[in-house]
Enzyme design. Sequence first.
Site, short mmCIF file in Angstrom:
data_model
loop_
_atom_site.label_atom_id
_atom_site.label_comp_id
_atom_site.label_asym_id
_atom_site.label_seq_id
_atom_site.Cartn_x
_atom_site.Cartn_y
_atom_site.Cartn_z
N GLY A 78 -17.98 -2.38 -0.99
CA GLY A 78 -17.90 -2.47 -2.44
C GLY A 78 -17.02 -1.41 -3.07
N ARG A 79 -15.86 -1.20 -2.45
CA ARG A 79 -14.91 -0.19 -2.94
C ARG A 79 -15.57 1.18 -3.04
NH1 ARG A 79 -10.45 -3.14 -4.40
NH2 ARG A 79 -10.82 -5.33 -4.93
N GLY A 80 -16.46 1.44 -2.11
CA GLY A 80 -17.12 2.74 -2.03
C GLY A 80 -18.46 2.82 -2.73
N HIS A 132 -0.43 -12.08 1.56
CA HIS A 132 -1.36 -11.26 0.79
C HIS A 132 -1.98 -12.03 -0.37
CE1 HIS A 132 -2.00 -6.69 -0.17
NE2 HIS A 132 -3.11 -7.39 -0.25
N TYR A 174 0.84 -1.19 0.00
CA TYR A 174 0.00 0.00 0.00
C TYR A 174 0.88 1.25 0.00
CZ TYR A 174 -3.77 -3.19 1.47
OH TYR A 174 -4.68 -4.22 1.56
N SER A 187 -13.00 -4.39 1.77
CA SER A 187 -13.94 -3.75 0.84
C SER A 187 -15.39 -4.13 1.14
CB SER A 187 -13.61 -4.10 -0.61
OG SER A 187 -12.37 -3.56 -0.98
#
Length: 331
Positions: free
Chosen positions: A210-212, A128, A58, A207
């Site tokens: 839903g990724r925003g 990951h 990240y 998420s």
Amino acid sequence: MSVPTRTLGQSGLTVGALGLGCMSMTDVYGPGDADSAVATIHRAIDLGVTLFDTADIYGATANEELVGRALAPHRDQVVLATKFGIVFDPAKGGFPRGVDGRPEYVHAACDASLQRLGLDHIDLYYQHRADTEVPIEETVGAMAELVAAGKVRYLGLSEASVDTIRRAAAVHPIAALQSEWSLWSRDVEKGNVEVCRELGIGIVPYSPLGRGMLTGSVTADNDLSEHDFRRGNPRFQGDALTENLRLVDELKALAEAKGATPAQVALAWVLSQGDDVVPIPGTKRVRYLEDNLGAVDVKLDEDDLARLEALQPVGDRTADMDWVNRTTRPL
């Protein structure tokens, strides 16, 4: 507002029922703001959040540095999770080049993360992504050595298959599986949840909004900044976006009826999936953090759950990770 606690499977690791995903605090969904990010982390601690999630990839390592710095004064109050395994090139903006699960890489990645975080141990250390060229037994064996050395407390897997989960757990107890899980993505229900519960492994959905999309904040693709990686996700493009916005309209209608926000209802649905489930919605702003945490007070009845579960998104949620399928070894 009070955040209840949950225990991740049979690990004994107890955390707040909602954690905080920190990925967006560095340049992913547009530019990051370090001051805002640190303020959000500190406010989360004040409100009872204890699980904070980052990864070495990240921000091409910058995220770990930021999170470690923000958590340092509160180390005894928090559970810090980070991840290794996606190999990236910091000189090229951290773009992923493959995955690496070799034992020597496991040790090197952990030491590098500890240095960036400024900590003497990591509470929850995830692989990951699995390396298909290295037996999971070898990777988890090396991760177990980190536990024995006191560098890591608990082990986790991210986006692992049922077979990988079983083989990993046979080498060392696995505390948590981190996978995408929301009304937007339910692939994890095809065997992964079942095997985790059979083996006493907690589930950490990333998420969960839903990724925003499930917040209702995205109404068109031009709502996303030029550098927002979601622009390349099929679910945020063209006809698929139009169809998915209809899904969000249904969510908004239910939220209005409940006196809640769409984000709170979406998170309440994930929380309703079991007491071993600890979602980690990500945000870099205090106001969204506070709104998300309100989900713990939203009650969904059977009719609400049925209405929500009937919603089906359009488009492939994994398309933004196609590079994993192209190569499993650094170029």
